[in-house]
Design an enzyme around this catalytic site. Structure first.
Site, PDB file in Angstrom:
ATOM      1  N   ASP A 164      59.511 -38.675  91.814  1.00 14.62           N
ATOM      2  CA  ASP A 164      58.472 -36.989  92.171  1.00 14.62           C
ATOM      3  C   ASP A 164      58.612 -36.450  90.639  1.00 14.62           C
ATOM      4  O   ASP A 164      59.204 -37.786  89.884  1.00 14.62           O
ATOM      5  CB  ASP A 164      60.009 -36.950  92.883  1.00 14.62           C
ATOM      6  CG  ASP A 164      60.091 -34.684  92.267  1.00 14.62           C
ATOM      7  OD1 ASP A 164      59.449 -34.351  92.422  1.00 14.62           O
ATOM      8  OD2 ASP A 164      61.712 -35.021  91.248  1.00 14.62           O
ATOM      9  N   ASP A 166      64.938 -35.337  92.590  1.00 12.22           N
ATOM     10  CA  ASP A 166      65.971 -34.392  92.296  1.00 12.22           C
ATOM     11  C   ASP A 166      65.861 -32.830  92.630  1.00 12.22           C
ATOM     12  O   ASP A 166      67.110 -32.396  93.039  1.00 12.22           O
ATOM     13  CB  ASP A 166      65.503 -34.070  90.621  1.00 12.22           C
ATOM     14  CG  ASP A 166      64.639 -33.294  90.764  1.00 12.22           C
ATOM     15  OD1 ASP A 166      63.448 -33.042  90.441  1.00 12.22           O
ATOM     16  OD2 ASP A 166      65.132 -31.716  90.279  1.00 12.22           O
TER      17      ASP A 166
HETATM   18  O1  LIG Z   1      58.032 -31.568  93.151  1.00 15.06           O
HETATM   19  P1  LIG Z   1      58.611 -31.088  91.278  1.00 15.06           P
HETATM   20  O2  LIG Z   1      57.356 -33.047  90.959  1.00 15.06           O
HETATM   21  O3  LIG Z   1      59.717 -32.242  91.021  1.00 15.06           O
HETATM   22  O4  LIG Z   1      58.075 -30.112  91.087  1.00 15.06           O
HETATM   23  C1  LIG Z   1      58.524 -29.386  91.626  1.00 15.06           C
HETATM   24  C2  LIG Z   1      58.842 -27.552  90.702  1.00 15.06           C
HETATM   25  O5  LIG Z   1      58.429 -28.252  88.893  1.00 15.06           O
HETATM   26  C3  LIG Z   1      58.486 -27.946  88.141  1.00 15.06           C
HETATM   27  O6  LIG Z   1      59.946 -27.280  88.041  1.00 15.06           O
HETATM   28  C4  LIG Z   1      60.895 -27.335  87.319  1.00 15.06           C
HETATM   29  O7  LIG Z   1      60.207 -28.093  86.394  1.00 15.06           O
HETATM   30  C5  LIG Z   1      60.112 -27.271  85.077  1.00 15.06           C
HETATM   31  C6  LIG Z   1      59.897 -28.188  83.846  1.00 15.06           C
HETATM   32  O8  LIG Z   1      61.155 -28.973  83.591  1.00 15.06           O
HETATM   33  C7  LIG Z   1      60.792 -26.520  84.794  1.00 15.06           C
HETATM   34  O9  LIG Z   1      61.263 -25.783  83.837  1.00 15.06           O
HETATM   35  C8  LIG Z   1      61.469 -25.410  86.135  1.00 15.06           C
HETATM   36  O10 LIG Z   1      62.865 -24.399  85.949  1.00 15.06           O
HETATM   37  C9  LIG Z   1      61.979 -26.298  87.586  1.00 15.06           C
HETATM   38  O11 LIG Z   1      62.084 -25.323  88.605  1.00 15.06           O
HETATM   39  C10 LIG Z   1      56.592 -27.055  87.815  1.00 15.06           C
HETATM   40  O12 LIG Z   1      56.723 -26.271  87.257  1.00 15.06           O
HETATM   41  C11 LIG Z   1      56.765 -26.178  89.922  1.00 15.06           C
HETATM   42  O13 LIG Z   1      56.171 -25.492  90.113  1.00 15.06           O
HETATM   43  C12 LIG Z   1      57.037 -27.750  90.363  1.00 15.06           C
HETATM   44  O14 LIG Z   1      57.118 -27.143  91.884  1.00 15.06           O
END
Ligand SMILES: O=P(O)(O)OC[C@H]1O[C@H](O[C@H]2O[C@H](CO)[C@@H](O)[C@H](O)[C@H]2O)[C@H](O)[C@@H](O)[C@@H]1O
Length: 380
Positions: free
Chosen positions: A120, A322
């Site tokens: 991920d 995660d």
């Molecule tokens: O599947 P992933 O690669 O883990 O993506 C899931 C989401 O991740 C991002 O959001 C998350 O991380 C951001 C940066 O650290 C944080 O600001 C946010 O609060 C988290 O939810 C991404 O921006 C999303 O679009 C993804 O879906």
């Protein structure tokens, strides 16, 4: 893929999770779905499915229950709380042992098999930060991923758009799946079998690849919803809407808690007009996505087949993630003992993973250990 026949209800009903008990004080389990019994033992929903679909009217509750209580100024109570937290974390490690501490067990099981890695991105390869556009991975982590990809087939499976996650990672030696697995660029498959939407394409380096986008017919709808969400949500201070191609993220990490209700209400108001879209919940983010029978777990199976590993006796898939959406992949691996899910978490939470790592730093150590191990065994 017939999008209509499998799904009659766009926003799926709340799961009725089976409950499991951890002997952990109530304030220590910080993630969504945690409830408290009168005797302050925790009841935690067992992860029957990775994606917890949330009804829009439960959206606010889901946002609140996934947020840890604010830390007040450092005092004796906080010191006690952090000691309690350490105790709780160590207790939790009995159920989800550290993949570093269990490294020998993992590599013993890998003997005679081809390790295949699925990673991920956010919270796994890069630390969680306030601004999603600045979730950069470190150069050390990039080098670790590059090295491990030289040893084992490696894929990134992210909720981000495929282009965005490629921009962050920047390594051509990997396969990439974006939009929670709904946009896969992988090796050319020997047969296109059941996957009618799988087409031949070329990647940025001109290499022949397969492109699989099972939600392609949703593109115009997702664009429309993205624009509506931008118009309705972004005027709320701190709120951010991210277009992830086949899904849309509504971030509320930087929104004052008193405005969460407004975020929830406005997201609800937009998606109520789209019965073929559903809402799920990640780390301070609401995700709008198509109602199709596809997730990160299905993407893992698809990529394993694409890599020629339909026979699970020859391969040891390891998935490191995660987030709630990674649970679908952990579940696929757990079922039938196919491989290992590794949950990245610094707080106790219930999961379908087998092992755990505390944070991206430990993920990097684990990747480096795999490289050292494989080099050592190849010279024996
Ligand atoms: O599947 P992933 O690669 O883990 O993506 C899931 C989401 O991740 C991002 O959001 C998350 O991380 C951001 C940066 O650290 C944080 O600001 C946010 O609060 C988290 O939810 C991404 O921006 C999303 O679009 C993804 O879906």
């Amino acid at each position: 893929m017939d999008l209509k026949s499998n799904h009659t209800s766009p926003i799926l009903t709340d799961p009725t999770p089976s409950k499991s008990r951890l002997q952990v004080p109530s304030h220590l389990l910080q993630y969504s779905g945690v409830t408290f019994t009168p005797n302050l033992l925790l009841t935690v929903p067992t992860m029957n499915a990775g994606i917890i679909d949330i009804r829009a009217n439960n959206c606010l509750h889901s946002m609140e229950s996934s947020s840890p209580p604010h830390k007040k100024s450092r005092d004796i109570n906080n010191d006690l709380a952090s000691t309690d937290m350490d105790v709780a974390y160590r207790a939790w490690l009995l159920k989800y042992p550290s993949a570093l501490a269990s490294f020998e067990q993992i590599t013993n099981f890998a003997k005679g098999k081809r390790i295949t890695l699925f990673l991920d991105y956010d919270g796994t390869l890069s630390p969680i930060v306030d601004n999603p556009d600045c979730a950069f991975m470190s150069n050390d982590m990039r080098a670790a991923v590059k090295n491990v990809a030289k040893c084992f087939p490696t894929a990134i499976i992210s909720g981000r758009s495929r282009d965005k996650v490629f921009e962050f990672v920047g390594l051509t030696e990997l396969n990439y799946a974006g939009s929670h697995g709904m946009d896969i660029m992988g090796p050319v498959r020997q047969s296109s079998d059941d996957y009618h939407d799988c087409i031949r394409s070329t990647d940025k380096q001109g290499k022949e690849v397969n492109l699989f986008q099972p939600a392609s017919e949703f593109l115009p709808m997702i664009d429309e919803v993205y624009n509506s969400l931008v118009n309705n949500i972004e005027e709320i201070q701190g709120a951010k809407v991210e277009n992830n191609k086949f899904c849309v993220s509504v971030h509320y990490r930087n929104v004052d808690e008193k405005d969460w209700k407004t975020v929830a209400q406005r997201v609800h108001d937009v998606i109520r007009n789209y019965p073929r879209l559903r809402l799920t919940h990640g780390r301070k983010v609401l995700e709008v996505r198509p109602v199709i029978n596809w997730d990160k777990g299905k993407a893992v199976t698809f990529l394993l087949e694409s890599l020629g590993f339909s026979n699970y006796d020859d391969v040891l898939p390891i998935y490191v993630g995660d987030d709630q959406t990674d649970e679908d992949a952990f579940k696929v691996l757990r079922e039938g003992n196919r491989g290992y899910g590794i949950l990245v978490s610094s707080v106790p939470k219930e999961s379908n993973a087998f092992f755990s790592l505390r944070d991206p730093q430990e993920v990097m150590e684990f990747l480096k250990s795999l490289v050292v191990w494989t080099k050592k065994t190849s010279t024996l």
